[in-house]
Design a protein around this motif. Structure first.
Motif, PDB file in Angstrom:
ATOM      1  N   LEU A  14       0.837  -1.205   0.000  1.00  0.00           N
ATOM      2  CA  LEU A  14       0.000   0.000   0.000  1.00  0.00           C
ATOM      3  C   LEU A  14       0.874   1.258   0.000  1.00  0.00           C
ATOM      4  O   LEU A  14       0.584   2.234  -0.713  1.00  0.00           O
ATOM      5  N   LYS A  15       1.943   1.216   0.746  1.00  0.00           N
ATOM      6  CA  LYS A  15       2.867   2.351   0.786  1.00  0.00           C
ATOM      7  C   LYS A  15       3.494   2.588  -0.589  1.00  0.00           C
ATOM      8  O   LYS A  15       3.598   3.744  -1.047  1.00  0.00           O
ATOM      9  N   GLU A  16       3.898   1.493  -1.257  1.00  0.00           N
ATOM     10  CA  GLU A  16       4.480   1.615  -2.590  1.00  0.00           C
ATOM     11  C   GLU A  16       3.452   2.133  -3.595  1.00  0.00           C
ATOM     12  O   GLU A  16       3.774   2.915  -4.490  1.00  0.00           O
ATOM     13  N   GLY A  17       2.202   1.692  -3.451  1.00  0.00           N
ATOM     14  CA  GLY A  17       1.151   2.155  -4.347  1.00  0.00           C
ATOM     15  C   GLY A  17       0.902   3.644  -4.210  1.00  0.00           C
ATOM     16  O   GLY A  17       0.764   4.364  -5.212  1.00  0.00           O
ATOM     17  N   LYS A  18       0.824   4.120  -2.988  1.00  0.00           N
ATOM     18  CA  LYS A  18       0.587   5.543  -2.761  1.00  0.00           C
ATOM     19  C   LYS A  18       1.755   6.389  -3.262  1.00  0.00           C
ATOM     20  O   LYS A  18       1.553   7.486  -3.808  1.00  0.00           O
ATOM     21  N   ARG A  19       2.971   5.867  -3.089  1.00  0.00           N
ATOM     22  CA  ARG A  19       4.137   6.609  -3.570  1.00  0.00           C
ATOM     23  C   ARG A  19       4.096   6.725  -5.100  1.00  0.00           C
ATOM     24  O   ARG A  19       4.351   7.790  -5.662  1.00  0.00           O
ATOM     25  N   CYS A  20       3.765   5.619  -5.761  1.00  0.00           N
ATOM     26  CA  CYS A  20       3.666   5.633  -7.225  1.00  0.00           C
ATOM     27  C   CYS A  20       2.573   6.600  -7.675  1.00  0.00           C
ATOM     28  O   CYS A  20       2.763   7.363  -8.630  1.00  0.00           O
ATOM     29  N   TYR A  21       1.431   6.571  -6.998  1.00  0.00           N
ATOM     30  CA  TYR A  21       0.317   7.453  -7.349  1.00  0.00           C
ATOM     31  C   TYR A  21       0.746   8.916  -7.270  1.00  0.00           C
ATOM     32  O   TYR A  21       0.485   9.714  -8.183  1.00  0.00           O
ATOM     33  N   GLN A  22       1.428   9.272  -6.196  1.00  0.00           N
ATOM     34  CA  GLN A  22       1.847  10.659  -6.011  1.00  0.00           C
ATOM     35  C   GLN A  22       2.880  11.081  -7.058  1.00  0.00           C
ATOM     36  O   GLN A  22       2.835  12.208  -7.579  1.00  0.00           O
ATOM     37  N   GLU A  23       3.812  10.176  -7.392  1.00  0.00           N
ATOM     38  CA  GLU A  23       4.814  10.494  -8.400  1.00  0.00           C
ATOM     39  C   GLU A  23       4.168  10.701  -9.765  1.00  0.00           C
ATOM     40  O   GLU A  23       4.556  11.593 -10.524  1.00  0.00           O
ATOM     41  N   CYS A  24       3.170   9.879 -10.076  1.00  0.00           N
ATOM     42  CA  CYS A  24       2.472  10.027 -11.356  1.00  0.00           C
ATOM     43  C   CYS A  24       1.732  11.363 -11.429  1.00  0.00           C
ATOM     44  O   CYS A  24       1.764  12.052 -12.459  1.00  0.00           O
ATOM     45  N   VAL A  25       1.069  11.712 -10.359  1.00  0.00           N
ATOM     46  CA  VAL A  25       0.325  12.972 -10.328  1.00  0.00           C
ATOM     47  C   VAL A  25       1.279  14.150 -10.499  1.00  0.00           C
ATOM     48  O   VAL A  25       1.009  15.091 -11.257  1.00  0.00           O
ATOM     49  N   ARG A  26       2.422  14.095  -9.810  1.00  0.00           N
ATOM     50  CA  ARG A  26       3.393  15.191  -9.907  1.00  0.00           C
ATOM     51  C   ARG A  26       3.961  15.325 -11.320  1.00  0.00           C
ATOM     52  O   ARG A  26       4.235  16.428 -11.789  1.00  0.00           O
ATOM     53  N   SER A  27       4.133  14.191 -12.009  1.00  0.00           N
ATOM     54  CA  SER A  27       4.741  14.223 -13.340  1.00  0.00           C
ATOM     55  C   SER A  27       3.715  14.298 -14.461  1.00  0.00           C
ATOM     56  O   SER A  27       4.083  14.277 -15.641  1.00  0.00           O
ATOM     57  N   GLY A  28       2.441  14.357 -14.115  1.00  0.00           N
ATOM     58  CA  GLY A  28       1.399  14.481 -15.127  1.00  0.00           C
ATOM     59  C   GLY A  28       1.051  13.189 -15.831  1.00  0.00           C
ATOM     60  O   GLY A  28       0.461  13.216 -16.912  1.00  0.00           O
ATOM     61  N   ARG A  29       1.402  12.037 -15.256  1.00  0.00           N
ATOM     62  CA  ARG A  29       1.068  10.744 -15.852  1.00  0.00           C
ATOM     63  C   ARG A  29      -0.191  10.167 -15.207  1.00  0.00           C
ATOM     64  O   ARG A  29      -0.518  10.484 -14.062  1.00  0.00           O
ATOM     65  N   TYR A  30      -0.866   9.302 -15.932  1.00  0.00           N
ATOM     66  CA  TYR A  30      -2.076   8.662 -15.417  1.00  0.00           C
ATOM     67  C   TYR A  30      -1.694   7.786 -14.221  1.00  0.00           C
ATOM     68  O   TYR A  30      -0.826   6.918 -14.343  1.00  0.00           O
ATOM     69  N   PRO A  31      -2.316   7.953 -13.047  1.00  0.00           N
ATOM     70  CA  PRO A  31      -1.828   7.275 -11.842  1.00  0.00           C
ATOM     71  C   PRO A  31      -2.392   5.881 -11.616  1.00  0.00           C
ATOM     72  O   PRO A  31      -1.974   5.193 -10.683  1.00  0.00           O
ATOM     73  N   TYR A  32      -3.357   5.456 -12.443  1.00  0.00           N
ATOM     74  CA  TYR A  32      -3.996   4.153 -12.254  1.00  0.00           C
ATOM     75  C   TYR A  32      -3.576   3.193 -13.369  1.00  0.00           C
ATOM     76  O   TYR A  32      -2.802   3.529 -14.254  1.00  0.00           O
ATOM     77  N   LEU A  33      -4.134   1.980 -13.315  1.00  0.00           N
ATOM     78  CA  LEU A  33      -3.852   0.993 -14.354  1.00  0.00           C
ATOM     79  C   LEU A  33      -4.426   1.438 -15.699  1.00  0.00           C
ATOM     80  O   LEU A  33      -5.515   2.017 -15.762  1.00  0.00           O
ATOM     81  N   GLN A  34      -3.694   1.149 -16.758  1.00  0.00           N
ATOM     82  CA  GLN A  34      -4.210   1.375 -18.098  1.00  0.00           C
ATOM     83  C   GLN A  34      -5.313   0.363 -18.397  1.00  0.00           C
ATOM     84  O   GLN A  34      -5.258  -0.779 -17.932  1.00  0.00           O
ATOM     85  N   VAL A  35      -6.317   0.771 -19.166  1.00  0.00           N
ATOM     86  CA  VAL A  35      -7.443  -0.107 -19.508  1.00  0.00           C
ATOM     87  C   VAL A  35      -7.378  -0.396 -20.998  1.00  0.00           C
ATOM     88  O   VAL A  35      -7.475   0.512 -21.832  1.00  0.00           O
ATOM     89  N   LEU A  36      -7.215  -1.674 -21.348  1.00  0.00           N
ATOM     90  CA  LEU A  36      -7.040  -2.046 -22.747  1.00  0.00           C
ATOM     91  C   LEU A  36      -8.256  -1.672 -23.590  1.00  0.00           C
ATOM     92  O   LEU A  36      -8.102  -1.205 -24.726  1.00  0.00           O
ATOM     93  N   ASP A  37      -9.467  -1.883 -23.070  1.00  0.00           N
ATOM     94  CA  ASP A  37     -10.662  -1.550 -23.849  1.00  0.00           C
ATOM     95  C   ASP A  37     -10.673  -0.079 -24.242  1.00  0.00           C
ATOM     96  O   ASP A  37     -11.114   0.277 -25.343  1.00  0.00           O
ATOM     97  N   GLU A  38     -10.177   0.783 -23.364  1.00  0.00           N
ATOM     98  CA  GLU A  38     -10.129   2.210 -23.679  1.00  0.00           C
ATOM     99  C   GLU A  38      -9.027   2.501 -24.702  1.00  0.00           C
ATOM    100  O   GLU A  38      -9.191   3.368 -25.568  1.00  0.00           O
ATOM    101  N   ILE A  39      -7.924   1.770 -24.607  1.00  0.00           N
ATOM    102  CA  ILE A  39      -6.832   1.951 -25.567  1.00  0.00           C
ATOM    103  C   ILE A  39      -7.284   1.560 -26.967  1.00  0.00           C
ATOM    104  O   ILE A  39      -6.945   2.209 -27.965  1.00  0.00           O
TER     105      ILE A  39
END
Length: 651
Positions: A14-39
């Motif tokens: 959970l700690k690693e997940g939150k850290r990744c989420y925050q880094e993505c938000v700071r860098s302007g990247r999508y913070p969740y899993l990519q969805v193939l149907d949307e791709i």
């Protein structure tokens, strides 16, 4: 295993997940899993292929197949929901099962698209396994095949499809084209070899071993993939080394080629130093303290043959002696000669073991051997006589032969009048087509309608005799001979009933180059040059102005053309004459330069075409003598077009 251990693991994930989420938000990247149907929404595909059960590399799992619970995970597949939620409790139970005797056994279900995997069933299983650092997870996989297009990503992916069909390996990926064929060749396989199950298992094991070794480099796969790092490593080491090295030795070998690996992500930039003393003195001042302790610099020269056997070696030996005489109190020079009984690799190792500070290798064929000794002796400065190669740890040096070639062309045009002029080039390595084009431009400077007939000494047959049979009376040997020993035909010659008359001979003065390079080490500019450029690789490419190359006029040359040589030489030396800053038209009619701009060094070095007025072609690999092919594979202007050689040297 206890529930408490699984709960602790969830807290860590959970700690690693939150850290990744925050880094993505700071860098302007999508913070969740990519969805193939949307791709795939609105994207046309060729169809689907059932791959069956596959060992899916976890680092290639990019997201989920369908929208729904993707926001329960961060982009790295680590959880984002509290442990007390239903999601958290199920994750913890799966973790407890993984830690138990049975482990997680059920395969996931996933789709593969463009080399990445998207989970349909088993997102939490992937999350648990990834939290423990697992390399792979078993899954039933369906491939979605995209439509073909000429964009880079699709071209690379279709190379991957062919490689997968042969190997069944989905762990290796590249950002650029050509990598999969190199892997096949590096393993000693034919291009169409189908892997056995044993070959696949062995390679995957070795690949994961290498992947663990490069983990401390923290590479961004968007810049440098593990596969690309492995290919760089295999340019210096072998697969046998990968199998037999201890973990510590493997880690040290990765560090030795780290700069080369990192350079892949930046396109392998090269800083080409075109003039001496071009380094910012402020940078020198910050570095000079690290080299001021060198009261005497130990310089070792390694030669592939004796001076009696090679004109090239004779010239470098002459330069070595000039260095020793000029900097007598500051250098200690030694020479090592390879022979039939002394392999080049042994000569290089002896020079390094004897405590050399600078290793000078005078053959372009040995640049890969230089890379190996540079990796083994990281404190050693290594210099190889070759042209602008993107290898950290080994600096390359050559001269701008196109400058004297341009002058020789002008002299040839003046002497031949309207008759065709002959030109003999060596092999189409970097810089050679530039010299060929420069010669033609020189001819056209004084005689615009004169044709240039081109032959290659690196191709089978006698190029000189071939030109004579075509009635050519003025012939230039583009390869730079040496004043120490004469060739039957050297430089620019005139042919008549009395035989050959030498009109002008280009001459290399390596002694000037060596004195300046050693002085740069003693003064601090060697290290400052790389610090200033910010690139991993440095190459020296000096010309007439630096005094390392010149055109010597023969006594039989008439005064008028001889004076033209003097004018052009002085013009190039003072930068008043620029060889390629004029209208230059390729043979296909396209304009390289309209005369209004200064072509870049990179454009000149990598000319892979011939200009208008030249009759001849750049020979392909199969049109060259066997001994010339390896050099062209490493340094040829069109080397990227050559298929890798099975079991051969990777470049």
């Amino acid at each position: 295993m206890s529930r408490q251990e699984a709960t602790t693991q969830y807290a860590h994930a959970l700690k690693e997940g939150k850290r990744c989420y925050q880094e993505c938000v700071r860098s302007g990247r999508y913070p969740y899993l990519q969805v193939l149907d949307e791709i795939l929404a609105g994207t046309e595909t060729q169809g689907r292929v059932d791959l069956g059960q596959v060992e899916i590399p976890i680092d290639r799992i990019a997201g989920t197949k369908e929208a729904g619970r993707e926001t329960a995970f961060a982009a790295n597949f680590m959880p984002l929901l509290a442990a007390s939620t239903e999601f958290g409790m199920k994750w913890t139970s799966l973790c407890e099962a993984h830690l138990g005797e049975s482990g997680i056994q059920d395969p996931i279900r996933a789709y593969e698209y463009m080399g990445r995997f998207y989970v349909q069933e088993g997102n939490k299983r992937v999350s648990v396994m990834k939290s423990f650092g697992a390399m792979s997870i078993t899954g039933q996989v369906t491939r979605i095949v995209p439509m073909w297009s000429d964009d880079l990503e699709t071209r690379v992916y279709f190379e991957y499809l062919h490689f997968y069909e042969l190997s069944g390996v989905c762990q290796v990926h590249f950002n650029g084209v050509g990598g999969y064929a190199k892997i096949q060749a590096a393993l000693g396989f034919d291009a169409d070899h189908v892997w056995s199950a044993a070959e696949r298992r062995a390679f995957i094991s070795e690949y994961y071993r290498f992947k663990r070794a490069i983990a401390p480099l923290d590479l961004d796969e968007r810049q440098v993939t593990c596969g690309e790092a492995l290919l760089v490593w295999l340019q210096v080491y072998t697969l046998d080394d990968l199998r037999t090295m201890t973990p510590a030795a493997l880690a040290a070998s990765v560090v030795a080629v780290r700069k080369d690996i990192e350079a892949v992500g930046t396109g392998g930039p090269i800083s080409v130093n075109t003039e001496p003393n071009s380094v910012d003195q402020g940078v020198v001042g910050r570095i000079i303290g690290s080299v001021s302790s060198h009261s005497v610099l130990k310089v070792a020269f390694v030669f592939e043959a004796s001076p009696a056997e090679s004109l090239s070696v004779a010239g470098h030996v002459e330069g070595m002696r000039h260095l020793e005489q000029t900097l007598e109190s500051r250098v200690r020079v030694s020479a090592y000669y390879a022979s039939r009984t002394v392999p080049v690799e042994d000569a290089l190792a002896w020079a390094a073991e004897d405590g050399a500070d600078l290793l000078v290798v005078t053959s372009p064929n040995l640049v890969m051997a230089c890379r190996k000794v540079a990796a083994a002796y990281p404190r050693l400065r290594v210099l190889d006589c070759s042209v602008a190669l993107p290898y950290a740890g080994v600096r390359t040096f050559s001269c701008r032969e196109y400058e004297t070639s341009f002058i020789a062309g002008a002299l040839a045009g003046a002497m031949a009048g309207s008759e065709p002029v002959g030109l003999i080039a060596g092999v189409p390595t970097m810089g050679v087509p530039a010299a060929v084009n420069a010669f033609a431009l020189g001819v056209q400077l004084v005689s615009p309608a004169t044709r240039v007939l081109l032959g290659w000494s690196g191709a089978p047959g006698d190029a000189f005799d071939g030109l004579l049979q075509r009635g050519v009376k003025v012939i230039s040997n583009c390869e730079v001979p040496l004043s120490a020993q004469q060739q039957e035909y050297e430089g620019l010659c005139k042919v008549d009933d009395a035989g050959l008359t030498t009109l002008a001979v280009p001459h290399l003065n390596w002694g000037v180059f060596y004195v300046r390079l050693v002085t740069s080490i003693l003064s601090g500019t060697w290290d400052a040059l790389q610090a200033q450029s910010g690139t991993a690789a440095v190459s020296y490419w000096w010309g007439i102005a630096a005094g390392v190359i010149d055109l010597e006029v023969g006594p039989s040359t008439p005064d008028g053309p001889a004076h033209l040589v003097d004018l052009l030489r002085d013009g190039i030396a003072t930068d008043r004459v620029q060889v390629f800053r004029r209208r230059v038209v390729r043979r296909d009619g396209s304009v390289f330069n309209d005369g209004s701009r200064w072509p870049t060094t990179d454009e000149v070095l990598n000319m892979g075409w011939l200009c208008k007025g030249i009759e001849g072609t750049l020979p392909g690999l199969d049109e060259l003598r066997p001994e010339a092919r390896e050099l062209v594979r490493v340094q040829g202007v069109n080397r990227a077009d050559f298929p890798p050689e099975k079991g051969g040297q990777l470049v």
